[in-house]
Every structure is written in structure tokens, then in C-alpha cells.
Design a protein around this motif. Structure first.
Motif, PDB file in Angstrom:
ATOM      1  N   ARG A 266      -8.346   3.416   3.183  1.00 42.96           N
ATOM      2  CA  ARG A 266      -9.401   2.604   2.565  1.00 42.96           C
ATOM      3  C   ARG A 266      -9.172   1.118   2.833  1.00 42.96           C
ATOM      4  N   PHE A 267      -7.912   0.716   2.773  1.00 46.92           N
ATOM      5  CA  PHE A 267      -7.591  -0.689   3.017  1.00 46.92           C
ATOM      6  C   PHE A 267      -7.926  -1.080   4.457  1.00 46.92           C
TER       7      PHE A 267
ATOM      8  N   GLU B   8      -4.224   7.778   1.648  1.00 44.85           N
ATOM      9  CA  GLU B   8      -5.619   7.528   1.283  1.00 44.85           C
ATOM     10  C   GLU B   8      -5.867   6.044   1.019  1.00 44.85           C
ATOM     11  N   LYS B   9      -4.967   5.411   0.288  1.00 42.94           N
ATOM     12  CA  LYS B   9      -5.119   3.986   0.003  1.00 42.94           C
ATOM     13  C   LYS B   9      -5.012   3.167   1.282  1.00 42.94           C
ATOM     14  N   GLN B  10      -4.118   3.587   2.171  1.00 42.46           N
ATOM     15  CA  GLN B  10      -3.973   2.881   3.437  1.00 42.46           C
ATOM     16  C   GLN B  10      -5.271   2.943   4.244  1.00 42.46           C
TER      17      GLN B  10
ATOM     18  N   ILE C 133       0.845  -1.189   0.000  1.00 42.23           N
ATOM     19  CA  ILE C 133       0.000   0.000   0.000  1.00 42.23           C
ATOM     20  C   ILE C 133       0.883   1.242   0.000  1.00 42.23           C
TER      21      ILE C 133
END
Length: 346
Positions: free
Chosen positions: A55-56, A51-53, A47
Motif C-alpha cells: 500500500r505504501f 500488505e502495508k509495504q 513499514i
């Protein structure tokens, strides 16, 4: 004629977990395919960016049947410069990390390009004293900022066997922490911090400084030194003096790894390692095509230089290796029939 599903399962298991596109496509075929592919698709997760973290982690914490929490075995967090506008990167929610109970390898990497930007005290922070990662075996932190509460985090990882920290500026490490640690990677400050009281068998150095203090410690603790069987260096820097200082303290050393650029500098030191069974040269910056074309030249030079040493004597197993990268062997050599000379295996 359609294949039995068991045969499809066999085929799917052959797909490498790194081929995410193929695995994702297969997961959309049917529910049966989806459940078969999930463990491979989320075996290793990388990741990048806050932001991606986030959401994950929301997905990990959800109760959705498709949540990958139980499938993740290797997790890499990559921190960008944009992630830390206030100097405090949000890298994980400890509750989400605790859901990954089968996690075996955790890596924190940085694209910041400058040292000590991760010394925030919040990256692995948790207010919950009960959570743990019971199956974590490897922890890698490739930046130079070691956070203040990392010892608290490590206390949640009782099965940890491999630890990579470039340096250690923290408080003294309790000797009862990480009782199963086998491998340490970093500079001498990291090694000296985590070596006492643990069954360390492998040392991997990222820098050559501090050899005098390490040598002094090993000489004073021969039982600790006798357990060390593998020594490696991640970069090309003057090793001769470093090895001179510690070689005599490592009587049971069996494997030695170093950069290819130093192949002709270490002959004298290697000759003092009487029990050495394997010597590995790593070509970190080489071109595989060029290396193949120069294979015979390397072979002649290495055979000439290392045949007179004790390397691999008494065995016909490969004792000298040239690696194109950390995971790709380009060539191997072993002792010939009479044991006096090395010969090319592949």
C-alpha cells in the motif's frame, strides 16, 4: 489573539518526527499545517508486513500531491515470518524506492529469529539499470542473509558512507564500489570484503571471529590501518585476545567502544593505545534507574582502573563515557588539572 503562522511553523519544527500521532493531528488542521507537517511526518518511515509495504509503494508511485516520496529520509523495512510463505519476501518495488530520491538511510530488518532467511536474491532486485539512490548515506541489513545481487544495489548508491552487514559470503567486492565509504559494521568477513580501496575510518564488529586474518591484512597494509580512528564492538564477548591481535596495527586509533561488562578486562590493551582520546562503555542490558544509583560506584572503579592509562592525556575534554544505550550518555569523565587522574564530569 491568534499566532502568526510563522510562529506555528517554529513550534511544529520542534516536534520530534517520532511523535507521529501529534504530527498527524496537526496535519488535519489546515492545508497550511498539512504542508508544513508532511516533511516531519514522513521524515522516517517504518513499514512492517507485506500488505502495508504494498500500500505504501502504491502511494509512493502515485501522482498525488500528498505522496511522501520526496520527504522520506529514513526508511525501515521489517520482514515478518508471514511475509515469506514461499521463501521470497516482497520487500519493495524498486520503482517506488527510486522515487525516494532524498533517502539517506535504508534499513532492512527481520523478525524471523533465524539466520539466512533473506538470501533470496530478490529483496533489492531491479531490472532497471538506470535507477539510483543518489543521497543514500547509510544502509543497514541486520539479518544474516546477504542476497546475491546486493553488489548491484550498492552500485546504485554512490554516496554511501556507512554499511552494516553481519557477514559477507558474496563474491569479491570491486575496489571502485562505494568510494566514499567511511564506516563498516559486521564481522571480520564483512570488514575484509569492503576495507580494501576505501577510506574507512570506523570499524564496528558484531562478532569476534576472524581477528587473525584481519590483523594480517592490517599489518600488510599500514596505510589502510592508519586511517582507522574508531573501533567498536556491539556485543559482550572475549575481546582481550582479539584486541591483542589488532591493537598494534591501529596506531592512530582515537575512539574505542565496548560493552560495559568488559570494563575491567581491557585495561592492558587500552594502555597500549597511546593516542586513544575516548573510551566508551555501553550498558546494553542495564536499567537506567539502577545505573544512576550505582553511578558513584562505577565512577570510583573506572577512575581507579583507567587513570594510569594514557587515555585522554594532554586534554581536558571528556575521554571516558558510560552510555545507557546507543544514544544516551549516563556519565562522563575527563583528566583533572594535573592530568594524572580522571574526574567525573557528569
Amino acid at each position: 489573539m491568534s499566532f502568526p503562522f510563522e510562529m506555528w511553523q517554529e513550534i511544529i519544527q520542534k516536534i520530534p518526527s517520532s511523535d507521529k500521532r501529534a504530527l498527524w493531528s496537526l496535519s488535519l488542521v489546515s492545508r497550511a499545517f498539512h504542508s508544513t507537517v508532511l516533511p516531519l511526518l514522513y521524515f522516517d518511515v517504518q513499514i512492517t508486513g507485506r500488505e502495508k509495504q504494498e500500500r505504501f509503494y502504491e502511494w509512493i508511485l502515485s501522482n498525488e500531491p500528498s505522496s511522501p516520496a520526496s520527504y522520506v529520509r529514513e526508511y525501515t523495512i521489517i520482514i515478518n515470518r508471514n511475509d515469506i510463505p514461499c521463501g521470497k519476501p516482497y520487500t519493495h518495488n524498486s520503482a517506488a524506492l527510486a522515487r525516494m530520491q532524498h533517502l539517506r538511510k535504508l534499513t532492512l530488518a527481520s523478525k524471523l529469529g533465524m539466520p539466512k532467511n533473506l538470501s533470496t536474491g530478490v529483496i533489492l532486485h531491479s531490472e532497471d539499470p538506470s535507477w539510483s539512490l543518489p543521497e543514500l548515506r547509510e544502509f543497514e541489513w541486520d539479518d544474516y542473509g546477504v542476497e546475491s545481487d546486493i553488489l548491484h544495489f550498492l552500485s546504485r548508491c554512490p554516496e554511501l558512507e556507512s554499511l552494516e552487514l553481519p557477514e559477507w559470503e558474496g563474491t569479491p567486492v570491486p575496489t571502485d564500489l562505494l568510494p566514499k565509504l567511511r564506516r563498516i559494521s559486521g564481522d571480520c568477513s564483512t570488514v575484509l570484503a569492503f576495507l580494501p580501496g576505501r577510506p574507512i575510518e570506523e570499524l564496528a564488529f558484531s562478532t569476534g571471529g576472524g581477528a587473525k586474518n584481519l590483523s594480517k591484512y592490517l599489518k600488510s597494509n599500514p596505510v589502510v590501518a592508519a586511517r582507522i580512528q574508531t573501533l567498536s564492538f556491539a556485543k559482550s564477548y572475549p575481546l582481550s585476545e582479539f584486541l591483542k591481535q589488532i591493537a598494534s596495527t591501529l596506531p592512530h586509533l582515537k575512539e574505542f567502544r565496548m560493552a560495559l561488562a568488559q570494563f575491567d578486562e581491557m585495561i592492558t590493551e587500552v594502555a597500549t593505545l597511546r593516542r586513544l582520546e575516548k573510551l566508551v562503555f555501553l550498558d546494553y542490558n542495564g536499567n537506567r534507574k539502577v545505573a544512576k544509583e550505582a553511578r558513584m560506584l562505577w565512577s570510583v572503579r573506572l577512575i581507579s582502573l583507567y587513570s594510569p592509562t594514557p587515555l585522554g592525556r594532554g586534554s581536558t575534554e571528556p575521554c571516558l563515557e558510560l552510555w545507557y544505550s546507543k544514544e544516551k550518555i549516563l556519565s562522563q569523565w575527563r583528566r583533572g588539572g594535573d592530568g594524572t587522574r580522571l574526574e567525573l564530569v557528569q
